[in-house]
Design an enzyme around this catalytic site. Structure first.
Site, PDB file in Angstrom:
ATOM      1  CG  HIS A 145      -7.432 -25.493  82.168  1.00 42.67           C
ATOM      2  ND1 HIS A 145      -6.794 -24.293  81.978  1.00 42.67           N
ATOM      3  CD2 HIS A 145      -6.894 -26.350  81.261  1.00 42.67           C
ATOM      4  CE1 HIS A 145      -5.917 -24.405  80.995  1.00 42.67           C
ATOM      5  NE2 HIS A 145      -5.949 -25.655  80.547  1.00 42.67           N
ATOM      6  CG  HIS A 177      -6.020 -30.450  79.711  1.00 50.49           C
ATOM      7  ND1 HIS A 177      -6.613 -29.927  78.587  1.00 50.49           N
ATOM      8  CD2 HIS A 177      -5.111 -29.525  80.110  1.00 50.49           C
ATOM      9  CE1 HIS A 177      -6.088 -28.752  78.310  1.00 50.49           C
ATOM     10  NE2 HIS A 177      -5.178 -28.476  79.222  1.00 50.49           N
ATOM     11  NE  ARG A 206      -8.256 -21.643  78.201  1.00 51.91           N
ATOM     12  CZ  ARG A 206      -8.548 -22.938  78.419  1.00 51.91           C
ATOM     13  NH1 ARG A 206      -7.691 -23.873  78.078  1.00 51.91           N
ATOM     14  NH2 ARG A 206      -9.700 -23.287  78.959  1.00 51.91           N
TER      15      ARG A 206
END
Length: 248
Positions: A164, A166, A161
């Protein structure tokens, strides 16, 4: 200037063609949790056009500061200190004030403070990985945090991934509810991420990537990233040749 939307106005119909399809086998967990039948469109009622209202005094003074809100005994979390900020608008360009913006993320090593996260990166004792705040009258929000690290995940044997954060947003109606992810400009893992690859267009992918904002850097302290967010808008009569949200 066109009239302001009223609390009883319905929200604009969602264009499902702009969103990733629910079933995308390249993103393996979507196979088990996506609907198989056509979605049912329902008329908007009071349940959809209203939402919980939040007051600033309900939030703690450090809820938006992930560098300090879990720190212990004068310690600080490890990693690159960053500012994440932006404006929450509706799809007609109007700011959304008093929207609840919540974030959660991995630490600098790519590990979440969650009992089910078994990644070998260590837990940071001074980093909780979650925060919240309300947008101001202009729809503006800002967080201070640590840049999250990438991490491997069991989609395919060597999938990673990208870094990032959320986001969960609650505007002034349930129909505006949004849960999304923010990526970082220049991350080479973005194009190969199976989740990102479900997004229909390159333009939409760019809308999920925060850009470095040098003007908002804190000298000798933190870099900054700008991430503007768009929620569904309430229907209102538009005046010809006028952009909603612009000054008259």
């Amino acid at each position: 200037m066109g009239p302001l939307p009223r609390p009883t106005d319905e929200f604009i119909q969602r264009d499902t063609g702009l969103h990733a399809p629910a079933l995308t086998p390249g993103y393996k967990t979507s196979v088990l949790r996506s609907p198989r039948l056509a979605l049912i469109a329902i008329e908007q009622t009071l349940s959809e056009i209203t939402a919980p209202a939040f007051r600033p005094e309900e939030l703690g003074p450090l809820d938006h500061d992930l560098i300090l809100n879990f720190a212990k005994d004068g310690g600080l979390p490890i990693g690159e200190r960053i500012i994440v900020h932006g404006i929450v608008r509706d799809e007609l360009g109007r700011p959304v004030p008093n929207a609840l913006v919540e974030i959660w993320q991995a630490n600098a090593g790519g590990r979440y403070r969650h009992r089910n996260d078994k990644y070998l990166a260590p837990i940071d004792p001074n980093f909780g990985g979650c925060g919240r705040r309300l947008t101001d009258a202009n729809g503006y929000y800002v967080f201070r945090t640590i840049k999250p690290g990438p991490y491997p995940w069991r989609n395919r044997i060597n999938d990673w991934r990208p870094s990032h954060i959320h986001f969960s947003l609650m505007g002034d109606g349930w129909a505006q509810r949004l849960i999304t992810q923010m990526y970082f400009e220049g991350d080479p893992l973005i194009p190969d991420c199976p989740i990102v690859r479900t997004i229909p267009s390159e333009e939409q992918v760019r809308g999920l990537i925060a850009v470095q904002d040098r003007a908002a850097f804190v000298p000798l302290d933190s870099r900054a990233y700008r991430f503007d967010i768009t929620l569904r808008g309430r229907r209102a009569t538009l005046f010809e040749n006028h952009v909603q949200g612009a000054s008259a």
